[in-house]
Design a protein around this motif. Sequence first.
Motif, PDB file in Angstrom:
ATOM      1  N   GLN A  92       1.017   4.102 -14.314  1.00 49.35           N
ATOM      2  CA  GLN A  92       2.129   4.110 -13.358  1.00 49.35           C
ATOM      3  C   GLN A  92       1.660   3.720 -11.950  1.00 49.35           C
ATOM      4  OE1 GLN A  92       5.048   6.932 -14.246  1.00 49.35           O
ATOM      5  NE2 GLN A  92       5.765   7.200 -12.155  1.00 49.35           N
ATOM      6  N   ASP A  93       0.456   4.204 -11.569  1.00 49.33           N
ATOM      7  CA  ASP A  93      -0.045   3.894 -10.226  1.00 49.33           C
ATOM      8  C   ASP A  93      -0.310   2.400 -10.063  1.00 49.33           C
ATOM      9  OD1 ASP A  93       0.200   6.458  -9.462  1.00 49.33           O
ATOM     10  OD2 ASP A  93      -1.928   6.989  -9.750  1.00 49.33           O
ATOM     11  N   LYS A 108       2.866   0.641  -9.678  1.00 51.52           N
ATOM     12  CA  LYS A 108       3.397   0.896  -8.331  1.00 51.52           C
ATOM     13  C   LYS A 108       2.760  -0.059  -7.308  1.00 51.52           C
ATOM     14  CE  LYS A 108       4.916   5.098  -6.112  1.00 51.52           C
ATOM     15  NZ  LYS A 108       4.851   6.541  -6.029  1.00 51.52           N
ATOM     16  N   THR A 109       1.434  -0.154  -7.390  1.00 56.34           N
ATOM     17  CA  THR A 109       0.725  -1.042  -6.451  1.00 56.34           C
ATOM     18  C   THR A 109       1.250  -2.472  -6.585  1.00 56.34           C
ATOM     19  OG1 THR A 109      -1.199   0.330  -6.931  1.00 56.34           O
ATOM     20  CG2 THR A 109      -1.616  -1.708  -5.721  1.00 56.34           C
ATOM     21  N   ASP A 168       8.544   2.303  -1.468  1.00 56.02           N
ATOM     22  CA  ASP A 168       8.216   3.508  -2.244  1.00 56.02           C
ATOM     23  C   ASP A 168       9.466   4.132  -2.836  1.00 56.02           C
ATOM     24  OD1 ASP A 168       5.547   3.618  -2.221  1.00 56.02           O
ATOM     25  OD2 ASP A 168       5.346   5.139  -0.626  1.00 56.02           O
TER      26      ASP A 168
END
Length: 412
Positions: A197-198, A201-202, A211
Amino acid sequence: MNQIKSQTLKGFRDFLPKEMAVRNYVKNTLTEVFENFGFLPLETPALEYTSILKGKYSNETDDKLGYFFKDNGDREIGLRYDLTVPTAKVLAIYSNQLQLPFRRYQIQPVWRAENTQKGRYREFIQCDVDIFGTDSPIADAEIISLIYTGIQKLNLKNAVIKINSRAVLFDILTKSGVEKDQNSILQSLDKIDKIGQDGVKTELISKGLSDAQINNLFKEIKTSQPDANLQKVLDLLSSFNIPKDAYIFDPTLVRGGDYYTGTIFEVNVDGANGSIGGGGRYDKLIATLGGPQISAIGFSFGFERIVDVIQELNLLPENNQSNIKVLVANFGPETEKNILNLVSQLRDKNISSILYPDFDKIGKQIKYALDLGIKYLAIIGTDELKNNKITVKNLVTTEQKLVSFDELINML
Ligand code: AMP
């Protein structure tokens, strides 16, 4: 004269008979399912004009992964890298000969100049089944029903067919205020298994999302529900008698291809690292590839991966391990006529059989049969000859019996 060095090209494979038994089993099992569902066979040539292959499908596949060259007549040509592009060509050329909806299956090799690794080859089989020319949800449900049947017939365990809809995903993006580059955003979301997920996101931040937008997007996706069209497809599945635990609505399923427009699906089974196939509805792609403007839905079984799973989990049924059922042993010139006669009679009864051509020690003949996976040894020696009988030995149980020809046929 130079000695020729025997070698096989990187990413290309030779398949010896034991491996071919598994490959043929998978191919034949799926072919039977396709035909049972009324799909018709299609084959297209290995080589096509480069202009056809370099459609607007995927620039990456087109340029980096294709094998392109000039033939002796100076034509720009290339090897097909998938089965959809040639099918779009077929739909364009033969539209007056093909009845719509056109249901076709195609199992043929494709070639891609890939970086090779386990499960990634430069020559591999693709196994596609599609319905062209209808946007009815019945077609979507039928493809899912076919996937379920294929998995059952191959005896693959704990299969889960994940189902979602690109229309549902596009709707969520719009609701979350992401109106631009929706396909590119979905491509990033599709990487969640690979980069987490991170990581996703990036990537989304680098594509200009805030965000708040990203959090909203994740929340909306997780809680989304099927739209009316997908609900109809899901309702139809029970009428096709597909058990409820065989499929799930998975709102996080994205599938990479930009060309999907509606229902999408992917299948996971025990023993496979990743999915064993995927597909969905792609109502605009055929026209983009130079074919007619027609709706399409289909599925691609990951043939090579399925073969690997069948091999790793030992799922090849015993009677598919060798098609030769009987080795007729050789006991010398005295019974030569009789064994030739026996093998011919067995073949007439459609029982695959061979005879051992040399008068070798019986141990050597049995070893030969065992190495080839042959279950029965038939012996006509002088005693059998006198009694007009055959000794048949089951090489697996080592049990042996004196039988007549008719009794032998009934045993096999
Ligand atoms: P694609 O056309 O890339 O969507 O791939 C369709 C099917 O072919 C999928 O089931 C893939 O797992 C399989 N596949 C793609 N590339 C390879 C490869 N290099 N070797 C073996 N199978 C592949």
